[in-house]
Design an enzyme around this catalytic site. Sequence first.
Site, PDB file in Angstrom:
ATOM      1  N   SER A  75       0.845  -1.169  -0.157  1.00  0.00           N
ATOM      2  CA  SER A  75       0.007   0.014  -0.174  1.00  0.00           C
ATOM      3  C   SER A  75       0.653   1.327  -0.105  1.00  0.00           C
ATOM      4  CB  SER A  75      -1.007   0.007   1.167  1.00  0.00           C
ATOM      5  OG  SER A  75      -2.014  -0.808   0.945  1.00  0.00           O
TER       6      SER A  75
ATOM      7  N   VAL B 125       1.131  -3.958   3.731  1.00  0.00           N
ATOM      8  CA  VAL B 125       0.879  -5.237   4.539  1.00  0.00           C
ATOM      9  C   VAL B 125       2.066  -6.030   4.686  1.00  0.00           C
ATOM     10  CG1 VAL B 125      -1.660  -5.419   4.489  1.00  0.00           C
ATOM     11  CG2 VAL B 125      -0.403  -6.185   2.550  1.00  0.00           C
TER      12      VAL B 125
ATOM     13  N   LYS C  54       0.179   3.566  -2.887  1.00  0.00           N
ATOM     14  CA  LYS C  54      -0.722   4.569  -3.077  1.00  0.00           C
ATOM     15  C   LYS C  54      -0.320   5.671  -2.871  1.00  0.00           C
ATOM     16  CE  LYS C  54      -3.901   0.899  -1.270  1.00  0.00           C
ATOM     17  NZ  LYS C  54      -4.535   0.373  -0.065  1.00  0.00           N
TER      18      LYS C  54
ATOM     19  N   TYR D 254      -4.233   2.957   8.032  1.00  0.00           N
ATOM     20  CA  TYR D 254      -5.390   2.024   8.118  1.00  0.00           C
ATOM     21  C   TYR D 254      -6.247   2.757   9.404  1.00  0.00           C
ATOM     22  CZ  TYR D 254      -2.381  -1.199   5.550  1.00  0.00           C
ATOM     23  OH  TYR D 254      -1.337  -1.879   4.605  1.00  0.00           O
TER      24      TYR D 254
ATOM     25  N   TYR E 225      -2.994  -2.608 -10.955  1.00  0.00           N
ATOM     26  CA  TYR E 225      -2.849  -2.298  -9.578  1.00  0.00           C
ATOM     27  C   TYR E 225      -2.016  -3.541  -8.842  1.00  0.00           C
ATOM     28  CZ  TYR E 225      -4.580  -2.020  -4.675  1.00  0.00           C
ATOM     29  OH  TYR E 225      -4.550  -1.910  -3.238  1.00  0.00           O
TER      30      TYR E 225
HETATM   31  N1  GLU Z   1      -1.856  -5.353  -2.452  1.00  0.00           N
HETATM   32  C1  GLU Z   1      -2.657  -5.007  -1.298  1.00  0.00           C
HETATM   33  C2  GLU Z   1      -4.190  -5.110  -1.538  1.00  0.00           C
HETATM   34  O1  GLU Z   1      -4.734  -4.414  -2.427  1.00  0.00           O
HETATM   35  C3  GLU Z   1      -2.244  -3.938  -0.425  1.00  0.00           C
HETATM   36  C4  GLU Z   1      -2.623  -4.116   0.914  1.00  0.00           C
HETATM   37  C5  GLU Z   1      -2.039  -3.134   1.898  1.00  0.00           C
HETATM   38  O2  GLU Z   1      -0.877  -3.135   1.760  1.00  0.00           O
HETATM   39  O3  GLU Z   1      -2.558  -2.536   2.587  1.00  0.00           O
HETATM   40  O4  GLU Z   1      -4.731  -5.684  -0.894  1.00  0.00           O
END
Ligand code: GLU
Length: 305
Positions: free
Chosen positions: A65, A261, A68, A243, A192
């Site tokens: 993530s 994650v 992002k 989060y 993605y």
């Molecule tokens: N590739 C993960 C997903 O989209 C990223 C999750 C994350 O790192 O929060 O579920």
Amino acid sequence: MTVIAENWLDTLVDEVRPHLAAGSVSTYLPELSRARADELAVAVDLGGGNILTAGNSKARFTVQSVVKVFTLLLALHHRGEDHVFARVGRDQGIGSYNSLETFIRGSGVPVNPFVNAGALVVVDMLPGDGPQHRVADLLDFVRLLTGNAAVTVNEAVARSELALSDRNRALGYFLRSHRLITGDVEELLWAYCQMCAIEVDVVDLAHAGRVLADGVDVHLGGRLLQAWHVRLVRRLMLFGGMYEASGRYATEVGIPAKCGVSGAMMGVVPRCAGVGIYGPALDESANSIGGLRLMRLLAGALEIE
Ligand code: GLU
């Protein structure tokens, strides 16, 4: 800034290491489940080639993530603030990062660009014909931000993520039914998944964080990141980068940061430093236990107000 002793970061890592046993590594992808829970690495880039590291700073891991932040910067560059924030909010997260709740309540758009629904909308905005073109453009951008031309996608992790994308697929089709996504959902998912699977080390993340630390326009290749856009992204990181624990993180630590994650974490200390952390032992909110503790100690050492 405080005077920094040479073994300063080693001391912080030693202090945090005993706490890693309280967490566990992510198991939703087989590749991530093979990470070692006792791994902890950190890099602090103070600019001018002054980079401090501690722990296994050669360990490579996927950004997950953290990407992002990069996709949002690129979308702001290509589309501008009005376009981006007409389709994704700037609010604190509700529910878990990959839930439908993140946009069916409230304003009718995903709450922010760091929940999965928001990130999928942002990736859909990136220009390019098909997933490979979009991924190539982002990869070029990430190579410039990290200062590492060898950064690339871990294909095995990307394919694994695609095969296990039921939740993101559901989000994608739901978003398209609300006309928040205009392109092909399967192509969007493949783009993605590859973006989340970009592989880096802590020095790469610290370098990228340092680039985003100053209040000036950033020129990267042919791209111009406006100072205001970079500041906006830092502020979003501060209140939405962790989060469900984001509000608590903002008040307890105060360093804009984004986690993933995999245990990846990138921090931006305004006008001072970029921080890269890899600590795959996660707490119940999927935040890196080592990462959170290290950031808290760094905030004290760097005298964050
Ligand atoms: N590739 C993960 C997903 O989209 C990223 C999750 C994350 O790192 O929060 O579920």
